[in-house]
Motif scaffolding. Structure first.
Motif, PDB file in Angstrom:
ATOM      1  N   ASN A 191       0.814  -1.220   0.000  1.00 32.11           N
ATOM      2  CA  ASN A 191       0.000   0.000   0.000  1.00 32.11           C
ATOM      3  C   ASN A 191       0.845   1.266   0.000  1.00 32.11           C
ATOM      4  O   ASN A 191       0.321   2.377  -0.103  1.00 32.11           O
ATOM      5  N   GLY A 192       2.155   1.113   0.129  1.00 30.29           N
ATOM      6  CA  GLY A 192       3.055   2.260   0.066  1.00 30.29           C
ATOM      7  C   GLY A 192       3.599   2.442  -1.335  1.00 30.29           C
ATOM      8  O   GLY A 192       3.351   1.632  -2.234  1.00 30.29           O
ATOM      9  N   PRO A 193       4.381   3.491  -1.567  1.00 27.04           N
ATOM     10  CA  PRO A 193       4.924   3.747  -2.910  1.00 27.04           C
ATOM     11  C   PRO A 193       6.084   2.823  -3.256  1.00 27.04           C
ATOM     12  O   PRO A 193       6.806   2.351  -2.379  1.00 27.04           O
ATOM     13  N   PHE A 194       6.219   2.553  -4.554  1.00 24.75           N
ATOM     14  CA  PHE A 194       7.393   1.875  -5.085  1.00 24.75           C
ATOM     15  C   PHE A 194       8.161   2.910  -5.901  1.00 24.75           C
ATOM     16  O   PHE A 194       7.641   3.444  -6.886  1.00 24.75           O
ATOM     17  N   VAL A 195       9.380   3.201  -5.497  1.00 30.49           N
ATOM     18  CA  VAL A 195      10.179   4.237  -6.151  1.00 30.49           C
ATOM     19  C   VAL A 195      11.452   3.593  -6.694  1.00 30.49           C
ATOM     20  O   VAL A 195      12.219   2.980  -5.948  1.00 30.49           O
ATOM     21  N   ALA A 196      11.652   3.722  -8.007  1.00 29.30           N
ATOM     22  CA  ALA A 196      12.824   3.138  -8.662  1.00 29.30           C
ATOM     23  C   ALA A 196      13.808   4.239  -9.042  1.00 29.30           C
ATOM     24  O   ALA A 196      13.411   5.280  -9.587  1.00 29.30           O
ATOM     25  N   VAL A 197      15.074   4.014  -8.756  1.00 32.48           N
ATOM     26  CA  VAL A 197      16.132   4.956  -9.098  1.00 32.48           C
ATOM     27  C   VAL A 197      17.245   4.201  -9.812  1.00 32.48           C
ATOM     28  O   VAL A 197      17.760   3.207  -9.290  1.00 32.48           O
ATOM     29  N   ASN A 198      17.621   4.675 -10.996  1.00 32.94           N
ATOM     30  CA  ASN A 198      18.722   4.066 -11.742  1.00 32.94           C
ATOM     31  C   ASN A 198      19.973   4.902 -11.525  1.00 32.94           C
ATOM     32  O   ASN A 198      20.075   6.033 -11.997  1.00 32.94           O
ATOM     33  N   MET A 199      20.923   4.330 -10.792  1.00 31.76           N
ATOM     34  CA  MET A 199      22.143   5.066 -10.454  1.00 31.76           C
ATOM     35  C   MET A 199      22.915   5.481 -11.703  1.00 31.76           C
ATOM     36  O   MET A 199      23.561   6.533 -11.722  1.00 31.76           O
ATOM     37  N   ALA A 200      22.861   4.652 -12.749  1.00 29.74           N
ATOM     38  CA  ALA A 200      23.630   4.938 -13.953  1.00 29.74           C
ATOM     39  C   ALA A 200      23.022   6.079 -14.770  1.00 29.74           C
ATOM     40  O   ALA A 200      23.695   6.632 -15.646  1.00 29.74           O
ATOM     41  N   ALA A 201      21.755   6.434 -14.499  1.00 31.02           N
ATOM     42  CA  ALA A 201      21.071   7.445 -15.304  1.00 31.02           C
ATOM     43  C   ALA A 201      21.115   8.835 -14.675  1.00 31.02           C
ATOM     44  O   ALA A 201      20.604   9.789 -15.258  1.00 31.02           O
ATOM     45  N   ILE A 202      21.708   8.966 -13.489  1.00 30.55           N
ATOM     46  CA  ILE A 202      21.747  10.243 -12.781  1.00 30.55           C
ATOM     47  C   ILE A 202      23.180  10.766 -12.776  1.00 30.55           C
ATOM     48  O   ILE A 202      24.113  10.014 -12.481  1.00 30.55           O
ATOM     49  N   PRO A 203      23.389  12.054 -13.105  1.00 32.47           N
ATOM     50  CA  PRO A 203      24.739  12.624 -13.000  1.00 32.47           C
ATOM     51  C   PRO A 203      25.306  12.379 -11.597  1.00 32.47           C
ATOM     52  O   PRO A 203      24.601  12.545 -10.592  1.00 32.47           O
ATOM     53  N   ARG A 204      26.557  11.988 -11.537  1.00 37.06           N
ATOM     54  CA  ARG A 204      27.154  11.569 -10.262  1.00 37.06           C
ATOM     55  C   ARG A 204      27.085  12.651  -9.189  1.00 37.06           C
ATOM     56  O   ARG A 204      26.905  12.356  -7.998  1.00 37.06           O
ATOM     57  N   ASP A 205      27.197  13.927  -9.589  1.00 37.03           N
ATOM     58  CA  ASP A 205      27.182  14.988  -8.588  1.00 37.03           C
ATOM     59  C   ASP A 205      25.773  15.322  -8.093  1.00 37.03           C
ATOM     60  O   ASP A 205      25.611  16.137  -7.190  1.00 37.03           O
ATOM     61  N   LEU A 206      24.746  14.672  -8.678  1.00 40.61           N
ATOM     62  CA  LEU A 206      23.370  14.929  -8.250  1.00 40.61           C
ATOM     63  C   LEU A 206      22.737  13.733  -7.523  1.00 40.61           C
ATOM     64  O   LEU A 206      21.597  13.833  -7.075  1.00 40.61           O
ATOM     65  N   ILE A 207      23.469  12.630  -7.421  1.00 43.19           N
ATOM     66  CA  ILE A 207      22.877  11.421  -6.847  1.00 43.19           C
ATOM     67  C   ILE A 207      22.468  11.634  -5.391  1.00 43.19           C
ATOM     68  O   ILE A 207      21.373  11.230  -4.972  1.00 43.19           O
ATOM     69  N   GLU A 208      23.317  12.261  -4.582  1.00 36.89           N
ATOM     70  CA  GLU A 208      22.966  12.477  -3.179  1.00 36.89           C
ATOM     71  C   GLU A 208      21.711  13.326  -3.048  1.00 36.89           C
ATOM     72  O   GLU A 208      20.837  13.042  -2.221  1.00 36.89           O
ATOM     73  N   SER A 209      21.607  14.343  -3.871  1.00 39.53           N
ATOM     74  CA  SER A 209      20.411  15.192  -3.846  1.00 39.53           C
ATOM     75  C   SER A 209      19.180  14.405  -4.270  1.00 39.53           C
ATOM     76  O   SER A 209      18.098  14.548  -3.679  1.00 39.53           O
ATOM     77  N   GLU A 210      19.312  13.562  -5.297  1.00 39.05           N
ATOM     78  CA  GLU A 210      18.184  12.759  -5.763  1.00 39.05           C
ATOM     79  C   GLU A 210      17.721  11.786  -4.687  1.00 39.05           C
ATOM     80  O   GLU A 210      16.526  11.575  -4.501  1.00 39.05           O
ATOM     81  N   LEU A 211      18.654  11.184  -3.994  1.00 40.66           N
ATOM     82  CA  LEU A 211      18.295  10.191  -2.997  1.00 40.66           C
ATOM     83  C   LEU A 211      17.778  10.806  -1.706  1.00 40.66           C
ATOM     84  O   LEU A 211      16.762  10.356  -1.144  1.00 40.66           O
ATOM     85  N   PHE A 212      18.476  11.838  -1.203  1.00 40.46           N
ATOM     86  CA  PHE A 212      18.179  12.346   0.130  1.00 40.46           C
ATOM     87  C   PHE A 212      17.498  13.720   0.132  1.00 40.46           C
ATOM     88  O   PHE A 212      17.074  14.200   1.183  1.00 40.46           O
ATOM     89  N   GLY A 213      17.358  14.323  -1.070  1.00 38.67           N
ATOM     90  CA  GLY A 213      16.756  15.652  -1.140  1.00 38.67           C
ATOM     91  C   GLY A 213      17.745  16.732  -0.756  1.00 38.67           C
ATOM     92  O   GLY A 213      18.866  16.456  -0.322  1.00 38.67           O
ATOM     93  N   HIS A 214      17.349  17.977  -0.906  1.00 36.87           N
ATOM     94  CA  HIS A 214      18.226  19.078  -0.495  1.00 36.87           C
ATOM     95  C   HIS A 214      17.406  20.259   0.006  1.00 36.87           C
ATOM     96  O   HIS A 214      16.217  20.393  -0.305  1.00 36.87           O
ATOM     97  N   GLU A 215      18.055  21.088   0.808  1.00 38.16           N
ATOM     98  CA  GLU A 215      17.446  22.317   1.307  1.00 38.16           C
ATOM     99  C   GLU A 215      17.704  23.454   0.324  1.00 38.16           C
ATOM    100  O   GLU A 215      18.644  23.398  -0.475  1.00 38.16           O
ATOM    101  N   ARG A 216      16.876  24.436   0.394  1.00 38.87           N
ATOM    102  CA  ARG A 216      17.072  25.617  -0.457  1.00 38.87           C
ATOM    103  C   ARG A 216      18.437  26.244  -0.147  1.00 38.87           C
ATOM    104  O   ARG A 216      18.812  26.425   1.004  1.00 38.87           O
ATOM    105  N   GLY A 217      19.208  26.533  -1.196  1.00 44.36           N
ATOM    106  CA  GLY A 217      20.514  27.155  -1.037  1.00 44.36           C
ATOM    107  C   GLY A 217      21.622  26.192  -0.678  1.00 44.36           C
ATOM    108  O   GLY A 217      22.744  26.614  -0.390  1.00 44.36           O
ATOM    109  N   ALA A 218      21.336  24.898  -0.715  1.00 43.24           N
ATOM    110  CA  ALA A 218      22.357  23.912  -0.339  1.00 43.24           C
ATOM    111  C   ALA A 218      23.532  23.939  -1.300  1.00 43.24           C
ATOM    112  O   ALA A 218      24.662  23.636  -0.914  1.00 43.24           O
ATOM    113  N   PHE A 219      23.268  24.272  -2.550  1.00 46.11           N
ATOM    114  CA  PHE A 219      24.324  24.386  -3.557  1.00 46.11           C
ATOM    115  C   PHE A 219      23.810  25.281  -4.672  1.00 46.11           C
ATOM    116  O   PHE A 219      22.620  25.634  -4.708  1.00 46.11           O
TER     117      PHE A 219
END
Length: 484
Positions: A191-219
């Motif tokens: 009953n919860g969401p299924f979220v798929a992430v392809n590590m090879a399809a995300i620019p390496r410098d954005l993976i942490e942001s994609e996985l864990f999110g970011h705050e405004r002004g973090a970068f």
């Protein structure tokens, strides 16, 4: 020696006899029946410490009976066996609380081992939901009845209602995401969401942001707060595909989440609880990456709690006909014309190497459904389509100039590499010989236009030997059919 009362139910008298004799020799007291009604009466009367039952019997389905057994006698272990070896059989068995699911034909030692374990443990099973009708085969999350897929189904059935972290390993196109989705859709987090992430399809410098999110002004460029995939997948499943491509910094953060159960957004300090099941997948040999310093060993062991290996299509060629038909039916539901497929065409499909695995077969069937002019996809049409394809698609992985022996050696080396040096299941010699023998004989028959005498001479074997192999390998023979 085992001690206990075992109830055996199977409509096949020979199977009842074999099981009864083996269990009796092991020290059990056995009652056997070919009727679901009789089995239920015995259970109601309090008989039996363990039940061993076929799923399909003339007067009932053991899986439909299991909820009533669980209600009446929740501590009674029920081992079910079935010749209907689809993933849904394994899933249904797990859903209704079967102690163990064993596909037919079964290994007698495995049955005895399961009974012994059930008698000694007498583990209380959870109260299951009511069993429902399974979907038609074309709607199954996974298709195939081969022994290799049976191993996958049995592991999946045991994982459905757990939150254990799973590592799925397999070549591209084998269906790793399908396994992950099935574990989610039929598990406790459905009953919860299924979220798929392809590590090879995300620019390496954005993976942490994609996985864990970011705050405004973090970068630079982070103009507003962003939810990460962990946050989106809360109370559901996060599927991390191609985990071997995750950069080192993200590996470190992921390890902390797995260890501590919480994380923070990039640029943030708030600790967010991670109520997420992790399923990872890769086509790479992670142990080799560890040795090269490209993947953290501690993260590997955190992710590899339960490894699931998906076999390549060339290791389960007997599933090709079921897969091909299912893909044609799916194509029809998507608006493509209805197509049947001939036995000869299926035989030709089974002779291919399928370097692109199930995905390659599915794409081919869609194209045939769209382009084949007739109502039936014939062997000639399949051969023409294969001949017109880029050569790399269906050639052995070593290329057109690779020697056969080198190709076999490379295939076996890949197997040992993927399995960390572990030995394959017994019967390797026969499997390799069969995979080489089938196309060799089929092509020799085609080259001689179905003339068995000429084909036997070409192969250098006796005609009677050739006939036996044609029957054993189920190779169709068409007189007058040319190779090219």
């Amino acid at each position: 020696m085992m001690e206990g009362n075992v109830l055996v139910a199977d409509d096949d008298r020979a199977i009842r006899t074999v099981l009864s004799q083996a269990l009796t020799r092991a020290g059990c007291r056995v009652r056997s029946t070919g009727s679901a009604t009789t089995l239920w009466r015995w259970i109601e009367e309090g008989e039996g410490d363990v039940v061993v039952s076929d799923v399909m019997m003339p007067d009932g389905d053991a899986l439909d009976l299991l909820p009533a057994i669980r209600k009446k006698r929740p501590d009674l272990p029920v081992i079910v066996m079935s010749a209907q070896n689809t993933v849904m059989t394994a899933i249904r068995a797990a859903e209704v609380g079967a102690y163990e699911y064993l596909p037919k034909p079964f290994d007698l030692k495995e049955v005895l081992g399961s009974v012994a374990k059930a008698l000694t443990q007498q583990t209380k099973r959870r109260q299951p939901p009511s069993a429902g009708e399974g979907p038609k085969e074309e709607n199954l999350p996974l298709i195939g009845r081969s022994p290799a897929m049976q191993d996958v189904y049995r592991i999946m059935a045991r994982l459905m209602n757990t939150d254990l972290t799973v590592m799925i390993q397999g070549e591209s196109g084998t269906g790793k995401e399908l396994v992950a989705r099935a574990l989610h859709n039929f598990g406790r987090r459905k009953n919860g969401p299924f979220v798929a992430v392809n590590m090879a399809a995300i620019p390496r410098d954005l993976i942490e942001s994609e996985l864990f999110g970011h705050e405004r002004g973090a970068f630079t460029g982070a103009s507003e707060r962003l939810q990460g995939k962990f946050e989106i997948a809360q109370k559901g499943t996060l599927f991390l595909d191609e985990i071997g491509d995750m950069p080192p910094d993200a590996q470190t953060r992921l390890l902390r989440v797995l260890q501590e159960g919480e994380y923070s957004r990039v640029g943030g300090r708030e600790a967010i609880r991670a109520d997420v099941r992790i399923i990872a997948a890769t086509h790479q040999d992670l142990r080799s990456l560890i040795n090269e310093g490209r993947f953290r060993e501690d993260l590997f062991y955190r992710l590899n709690v339960v490894p699931v290996r998906l076999p390549p299509l060339r290791e389960r060629l007997e599933d090709v006909p079921d897969l091909a038909r299912a893909f044609l039916r799916r194509a029809e539901t998507e608006g493509l014309p209805h197509k049947a497929i001939s036995t000869e065409a299926l035989t030709i499909l089974k002779q291919q190497s399928w370097s692109g695995n199930v995905r390659e077969l599915e794409n081919l069937m869609r194209r045939l459904a769209a382009l084949c002019p007739g109502d039936v996809i014939t062997g000639q049409v399949v051969e023409q389509e294969i001949a017109a394809r880029p050569s790399s698609a269906l050639e052995p992985s070593g290329g057109p100039n690779e020697k056969l022996g080198a190709s076999v050696e490379a295939h076996l080396r890949r197997y040992f590499s993927l399995h960390g040096g572990a030995l394959p299941p017994p019967g390797l010699y026969e499997r390799v010989i069969r995979e080489v023998e089938l196309p060799l004989i089929a092509l020799s028959l085609a080259a001689t236009q179905g003339n068995q005498l000429k084909a036997a001479d070409l192969l250098g074997i006796n005609r009677n030997t050739l006939r036996k192999k044609i029957n054993d390998l189920d190779i169709p023979v068409t007189r007058g059919k040319k190779l090219m």
